[in-house]
Design an enzyme around this catalytic site. Structure first.
Site, PDB file in Angstrom:
ATOM      1  N   LYS A  54      -9.564   5.098   5.994  1.00 13.67           N
ATOM      2  CA  LYS A  54     -10.282   5.199   4.713  1.00 13.67           C
ATOM      3  C   LYS A  54     -11.285   4.048   4.573  1.00 13.67           C
ATOM      4  O   LYS A  54     -12.432   4.248   4.185  1.00 13.67           O
ATOM      5  CB  LYS A  54      -9.277   5.198   3.541  1.00 13.67           C
ATOM      6  CG  LYS A  54      -8.514   6.526   3.428  1.00 13.67           C
ATOM      7  CD  LYS A  54      -7.348   6.477   2.445  1.00 13.67           C
ATOM      8  CE  LYS A  54      -6.598   7.813   2.505  1.00 13.67           C
ATOM      9  NZ  LYS A  54      -5.431   7.889   1.611  1.00 13.67           N
ATOM     10  N   GLN A  98      -1.873   3.959  -1.708  1.00 18.96           N
ATOM     11  CA  GLN A  98      -1.382   4.821  -0.641  1.00 18.96           C
ATOM     12  C   GLN A  98       0.094   5.161  -0.882  1.00 18.96           C
ATOM     13  O   GLN A  98       0.905   4.279  -1.175  1.00 18.96           O
ATOM     14  CB  GLN A  98      -1.566   4.128   0.724  1.00 18.96           C
ATOM     15  CG  GLN A  98      -1.283   5.020   1.919  1.00 18.96           C
ATOM     16  CD  GLN A  98      -2.255   6.186   2.061  1.00 18.96           C
ATOM     17  OE1 GLN A  98      -3.413   6.111   1.660  1.00 18.96           O
ATOM     18  NE2 GLN A  98      -1.783   7.278   2.636  1.00 18.96           N
ATOM     19  N   ASP A 121      -8.070   9.783  -6.245  1.00 21.05           N
ATOM     20  CA  ASP A 121      -7.080  10.683  -5.632  1.00 21.05           C
ATOM     21  C   ASP A 121      -6.815  11.894  -6.530  1.00 21.05           C
ATOM     22  O   ASP A 121      -6.277  12.897  -6.073  1.00 21.05           O
ATOM     23  CB  ASP A 121      -5.748   9.939  -5.442  1.00 21.05           C
ATOM     24  CG  ASP A 121      -5.499   9.519  -3.999  1.00 21.05           C
ATOM     25  OD1 ASP A 121      -6.042  10.165  -3.083  1.00 21.05           O
ATOM     26  OD2 ASP A 121      -4.743   8.549  -3.812  1.00 21.05           O
TER      27      ASP A 121
HETATM   28  N1  GUN Z   1      -0.274   9.859   1.210  1.00 21.52           N
HETATM   29  C1  GUN Z   1      -0.467  11.040   1.859  1.00 21.52           C
HETATM   30  N2  GUN Z   1      -1.588  11.633   1.433  1.00 21.52           N
HETATM   31  C2  GUN Z   1      -2.124  10.826   0.494  1.00 21.52           C
HETATM   32  C3  GUN Z   1      -3.305  10.907  -0.300  1.00 21.52           C
HETATM   33  O1  GUN Z   1      -4.084  11.871  -0.250  1.00 21.52           O
HETATM   34  N3  GUN Z   1      -3.512   9.875  -1.147  1.00 21.52           N
HETATM   35  C4  GUN Z   1      -2.649   8.822  -1.238  1.00 21.52           C
HETATM   36  N4  GUN Z   1      -2.934   7.869  -2.116  1.00 21.52           N
HETATM   37  N5  GUN Z   1      -1.557   8.723  -0.514  1.00 21.52           N
HETATM   38  C5  GUN Z   1      -1.301   9.722   0.348  1.00 21.52           C
END
Ligand code: GUN
Length: 284
Positions: A54, A98, A121
């Site tokens: 990311k 995350q 998100d």
């Molecule tokens: N863990 C797995 N997929 C995601 C996501 O799309 N966003 C976040 N913040 N954590 C995750």
């Protein structure tokens, strides 16, 4: 018949180039550089890779990124304090924690602590509600990416039978809302569904998001269906694979996404799209 493969990597590259151009224009005209803050708690190796990707995607597209990492045993108050500081910082446009979080955390409370205007998100309850009402503010990145793929491939949506396998808050539920908004007839299957194949064989659009390696096999697919594989699993030999058994499924499906190179690259692309959108919205 062999299915056409939807190249998520190529589509993601095209979209990321467009986002980079828009970010450069925002900087040139308004002096605003889109900025994403990513919080990682603990040492989960998969999460560490996602966060690294990311941050790298931000840098490549000309976005600013902030990475905050904490040990697994950190006091939740410390993380909540950082979120409050990032909420208050006008140069930060998107905040992402995350998941999963270590056991001492109330994940819901952490997600609710993020300002809904910076919740790129789309996991804050206010944004989940907005999506449910058909008026989304931020669409969760993975289902958002899937919708982009379906639209780019001109997959007919109106009245289509869409079957989603998986009911997570991150993928299954928002995916259902987005397909419903496009007038699909939506079925959500899950671990307690009695006859999974009965449902999947009816699907014009089948979305697999269960986290079970190669669970959906060719005999469970309607000939000509569009098959979207959200799964990222490892085989006992350590190879990446999806929730769909690609080899048998591609002989039956009309369109199919591979793993890797399908939905995966689209998720981070839509995170950039949401961050840019958040930055643009600060202009009013
Ligand atoms: N863990 C797995 N997929 C995601 C996501 O799309 N966003 C976040 N913040 N954590 C995750």
């Amino acid at each position: 018949m062999t299915a056409k493969i939807i190249d998520g990597k190529a589509l993601a590259e095209t979209l990321r180039a467009e986002l980079a151009e828009k970010a450069a224009a925002l900087k040139a005209t308004q002096g605003i550089t889109p900025c994403l803050a990513v919080i990682l708690v603990g040492e989960d190796p998969a999460s560490a890779v996602y966060v690294k990707n990311k941050v790298a995607a931000c840098e490549k597209a000309g976005f600013r990124s902030i990475k905050e990492t904490y040990p697994a045993n950190v006091e939740p108050m410390v993380v909540l304090g950082k979120i409050a500081a990032l909420n208050a910082d006008p140069s930060v446009h998107g905040i992402l924690v995350q998941l999963p979080l270590p056991k001492q955390f109330d994940a819901e409370a952490v997600l609710e602590a993020i300002s809904p205007e910076k919740d790129v998100d789309g996991f804050h309850v206010e944004n989940v509600g907005a999506l449910m009402q058909g008026n989304p503010r931020f669409v969760p990145c993975t289902p958002y990416g899937v919708m982009q793929m379906l639209k780019t491939e001109n997959v007919p949506l109106k009245g289509a039978e869409a079957v989603i396998v998986g009911r997570s808050n991150i993928v299954g539920k928002p995916m259902a809302m987005l397909l419903l908004a496009e007038s699909c007839t939506v079925t959500i299957c899950h671990s307690r569904t009695k006859d999974l194949a009965f449902h999947t064989r009816r699907a014009d659009i089948l979305v697999a998001a269960v986290g079970q390696p190669k669970m959906i096999t060719g005999d469970m697919i309607k000939p000509g269906a569009t098959v979207i594989d959200v799964g990222i699993n490892r085989t006992p030999e350590g190879k990446l694979c999806g929730d769909v058994d690609f080899e048998s499924a591609k002989e039956v499906a009309g369109l199919i996404t591979p793993v890797p190179g399908g939905v995966g690259p689209m998720t981070i692309t839509m995170l950039l799209a949401n961050t840019l959108e958040a930055a643009e919205r600060t202009l009013g």
